[in-house]
Design a protein around this motif. Sequence first.
Motif, PDB file in Angstrom:
ATOM      1  N   ARG A  97      10.331   9.468  17.585  1.00 16.47           N
ATOM      2  CA  ARG A  97      11.477   8.547  17.261  1.00 16.47           C
ATOM      3  C   ARG A  97      11.819   6.624  17.165  1.00 16.47           C
ATOM      4  O   ARG A  97      11.789   6.659  15.893  1.00 16.47           O
ATOM      5  N   PRO A  98      12.161   6.390  18.405  1.00 19.52           N
ATOM      6  CA  PRO A  98      12.413   5.386  18.046  1.00 19.52           C
ATOM      7  C   PRO A  98      11.209   4.347  17.398  1.00 19.52           C
ATOM      8  O   PRO A  98      11.687   3.383  16.123  1.00 19.52           O
ATOM      9  N   LEU A  99      10.101   4.825  17.372  1.00 23.81           N
ATOM     10  CA  LEU A  99       8.949   4.055  16.964  1.00 23.81           C
ATOM     11  C   LEU A  99       9.390   4.358  14.686  1.00 23.81           C
ATOM     12  O   LEU A  99       8.807   3.684  13.941  1.00 23.81           O
ATOM     13  N   ALA A 100       9.961   5.607  14.551  1.00 30.27           N
ATOM     14  CA  ALA A 100      10.311   5.988  13.111  1.00 30.27           C
ATOM     15  C   ALA A 100      11.200   4.871  12.274  1.00 30.27           C
ATOM     16  O   ALA A 100      11.451   4.625  11.535  1.00 30.27           O
ATOM     17  N   VAL A 101      12.345   4.904  13.785  1.00 28.58           N
ATOM     18  CA  VAL A 101      13.229   4.184  12.936  1.00 28.58           C
ATOM     19  C   VAL A 101      12.563   2.746  12.835  1.00 28.58           C
ATOM     20  O   VAL A 101      13.315   1.846  12.051  1.00 28.58           O
ATOM     21  N   GLU A 102      11.593   1.785  13.665  1.00 31.06           N
ATOM     22  CA  GLU A 102      11.791   0.487  14.135  1.00 31.06           C
ATOM     23  C   GLU A 102      10.708   1.036  12.606  1.00 31.06           C
ATOM     24  O   GLU A 102      10.869  -0.896  11.839  1.00 31.06           O
ATOM     25  N   PHE A 103       9.694   1.745  11.718  1.00 27.83           N
ATOM     26  CA  PHE A 103       8.891   1.882  10.751  1.00 27.83           C
ATOM     27  C   PHE A 103      10.324   1.698   9.589  1.00 27.83           C
ATOM     28  O   PHE A 103      10.050   0.420   8.891  1.00 27.83           O
ATOM     29  N   LEU A 104      11.083   2.631   9.302  1.00 23.22           N
ATOM     30  CA  LEU A 104      12.517   1.926   9.076  1.00 23.22           C
ATOM     31  C   LEU A 104      12.965   0.082   8.775  1.00 23.22           C
ATOM     32  O   LEU A 104      12.673   0.570   7.746  1.00 23.22           O
ATOM     33  N   LEU A 105      12.663   0.254   9.887  1.00 19.91           N
ATOM     34  CA  LEU A 105      13.079  -0.794   9.499  1.00 19.91           C
ATOM     35  C   LEU A 105      12.448  -2.135   9.662  1.00 19.91           C
ATOM     36  O   LEU A 105      13.239  -2.997   9.070  1.00 19.91           O
ATOM     37  N   THR A 106      11.336  -2.134   9.963  1.00 21.94           N
ATOM     38  CA  THR A 106      10.667  -3.279   9.392  1.00 21.94           C
ATOM     39  C   THR A 106      10.055  -2.941   7.552  1.00 21.94           C
ATOM     40  O   THR A 106      10.392  -3.477   7.303  1.00 21.94           O
ATOM     41  N   LEU A 107       9.965  -1.658   7.202  1.00 23.75           N
ATOM     42  CA  LEU A 107      10.145  -1.962   5.691  1.00 23.75           C
ATOM     43  C   LEU A 107      11.310  -2.369   5.076  1.00 23.75           C
ATOM     44  O   LEU A 107      11.196  -2.927   3.939  1.00 23.75           O
ATOM     45  N   THR A 108      12.322  -1.998   5.397  1.00 20.12           N
ATOM     46  CA  THR A 108      13.451  -2.584   4.872  1.00 20.12           C
ATOM     47  C   THR A 108      13.050  -4.149   4.754  1.00 20.12           C
ATOM     48  O   THR A 108      13.469  -4.715   3.618  1.00 20.12           O
ATOM     49  N   LEU A 148       0.682  -0.942  -0.088  1.00 20.41           N
ATOM     50  CA  LEU A 148       0.329  -0.232  -0.059  1.00 20.41           C
ATOM     51  C   LEU A 148       0.601   1.079  -0.243  1.00 20.41           C
ATOM     52  O   LEU A 148       0.632   2.307  -0.404  1.00 20.41           O
ATOM     53  N   LEU A 149       2.432   1.233   0.343  1.00 19.26           N
ATOM     54  CA  LEU A 149       3.030   2.086   0.647  1.00 19.26           C
ATOM     55  C   LEU A 149       3.556   2.612  -0.903  1.00 19.26           C
ATOM     56  O   LEU A 149       4.704   3.593  -0.813  1.00 19.26           O
ATOM     57  N   ARG A 150       3.334   1.884  -1.503  1.00 19.80           N
ATOM     58  CA  ARG A 150       4.126   1.615  -3.161  1.00 19.80           C
ATOM     59  C   ARG A 150       4.704   3.056  -3.161  1.00 19.80           C
ATOM     60  O   ARG A 150       5.200   3.644  -4.441  1.00 19.80           O
ATOM     61  N   GLU A 151       3.279   3.774  -3.483  1.00 27.12           N
ATOM     62  CA  GLU A 151       2.586   5.313  -4.510  1.00 27.12           C
ATOM     63  C   GLU A 151       3.339   6.427  -3.572  1.00 27.12           C
ATOM     64  O   GLU A 151       3.858   7.429  -4.626  1.00 27.12           O
ATOM     65  N   CYS A 152       3.736   6.175  -2.514  1.00 24.85           N
ATOM     66  CA  CYS A 152       4.242   6.946  -1.702  1.00 24.85           C
ATOM     67  C   CYS A 152       5.283   7.269  -0.501  1.00 24.85           C
ATOM     68  O   CYS A 152       5.866   7.595   0.486  1.00 24.85           O
ATOM     69  N   ALA A 153       6.251   6.401  -1.326  1.00 20.66           N
ATOM     70  CA  ALA A 153       7.367   5.607  -0.468  1.00 20.66           C
ATOM     71  C   ALA A 153       8.036   6.194  -0.205  1.00 20.66           C
ATOM     72  O   ALA A 153       9.260   6.077   0.620  1.00 20.66           O
ATOM     73  N   GLY A 154       8.461   6.973  -1.372  1.00 21.04           N
ATOM     74  CA  GLY A 154       9.880   8.143  -1.194  1.00 21.04           C
ATOM     75  C   GLY A 154       9.563   9.065   0.283  1.00 21.04           C
ATOM     76  O   GLY A 154      10.609   9.712   0.682  1.00 21.04           O
ATOM     77  N   GLU A 155       8.124   9.435   0.054  1.00 22.95           N
ATOM     78  CA  GLU A 155       7.566  10.690   0.881  1.00 22.95           C
ATOM     79  C   GLU A 155       7.728   9.766   2.765  1.00 22.95           C
ATOM     80  O   GLU A 155       7.866  10.155   3.283  1.00 22.95           O
ATOM     81  N   VAL A 156       6.797   9.414   2.590  1.00 25.66           N
ATOM     82  CA  VAL A 156       7.122   8.140   3.758  1.00 25.66           C
ATOM     83  C   VAL A 156       8.574   7.867   4.761  1.00 25.66           C
ATOM     84  O   VAL A 156       8.922   8.379   5.818  1.00 25.66           O
ATOM     85  N   LEU A 157       9.523   7.152   3.669  1.00 28.02           N
ATOM     86  CA  LEU A 157      10.540   7.115   4.138  1.00 28.02           C
ATOM     87  C   LEU A 157      11.401   7.998   4.733  1.00 28.02           C
ATOM     88  O   LEU A 157      12.016   8.598   5.566  1.00 28.02           O
ATOM     89  N   ASN A 158      11.326   9.515   3.291  1.00 23.31           N
ATOM     90  CA  ASN A 158      12.094  11.049   3.733  1.00 23.31           C
ATOM     91  C   ASN A 158      11.676  11.622   5.296  1.00 23.31           C
ATOM     92  O   ASN A 158      11.557  11.559   6.455  1.00 23.31           O
ATOM     93  N   ALA A 159      10.182  10.626   5.542  1.00 25.09           N
ATOM     94  CA  ALA A 159       9.250  11.333   6.473  1.00 25.09           C
ATOM     95  C   ALA A 159       9.740  11.169   8.135  1.00 25.09           C
ATOM     96  O   ALA A 159      10.202  11.338   8.796  1.00 25.09           O
ATOM     97  N   MET A 160       9.976   9.418   7.884  1.00 22.15           N
ATOM     98  CA  MET A 160      10.870   9.040   8.484  1.00 22.15           C
ATOM     99  C   MET A 160      11.747   9.761   9.099  1.00 22.15           C
ATOM    100  O   MET A 160      12.361   8.964   9.989  1.00 22.15           O
ATOM    101  N   MET A 161      12.174   9.513   8.127  1.00 20.06           N
ATOM    102  CA  MET A 161      14.257   9.473   8.503  1.00 20.06           C
ATOM    103  C   MET A 161      14.376  11.179   9.271  1.00 20.06           C
ATOM    104  O   MET A 161      15.215  10.700   9.904  1.00 20.06           O
ATOM    105  N   THR A 162      13.433  12.118   8.973  1.00 19.16           N
ATOM    106  CA  THR A 162      13.688  13.536   9.526  1.00 19.16           C
ATOM    107  C   THR A 162      13.569  12.798  10.889  1.00 19.16           C
ATOM    108  O   THR A 162      13.322  13.325  11.486  1.00 19.16           O
ATOM    109  N   ILE A 163      11.661  12.700  10.992  1.00 16.34           N
ATOM    110  CA  ILE A 163      11.377  12.334  12.192  1.00 16.34           C
ATOM    111  C   ILE A 163      11.956  12.014  13.467  1.00 16.34           C
ATOM    112  O   ILE A 163      12.747  12.407  14.796  1.00 16.34           O
TER     113      ILE A 163
END
Length: 72
Positions: A45-56, A19-34
């Motif tokens: 902040r740790p939840l943003a990191v967890e999101f990044l790791l999970t998606l990866t 579901l994140l395919r279309e907006c993956a760039g924006e979501v990843l950049n937002a989570m990296m910023t957070i």
Amino acid sequence: MLCSNPQAFIELAEMQAKLLRECAGEVLNAMMTIASTGSVDENVRPLAVEFLLTLTEVAPKLVKKVQGFSQN
């Protein structure tokens, strides 16, 4: 705040990463910023990191397709 329940983004990444395919760039950049901004709530902040790791882990090809993300 990004969402009233940041954990929802992690669950979305785990269960429906496509579901994140279309907006993956924006979501990843937002989570990296957070994750990298010191003024963000220390509980978010740790939840943003967890999101990044999970998606990866769940959708590595999706993350690789985001131009410039793997260089961050």
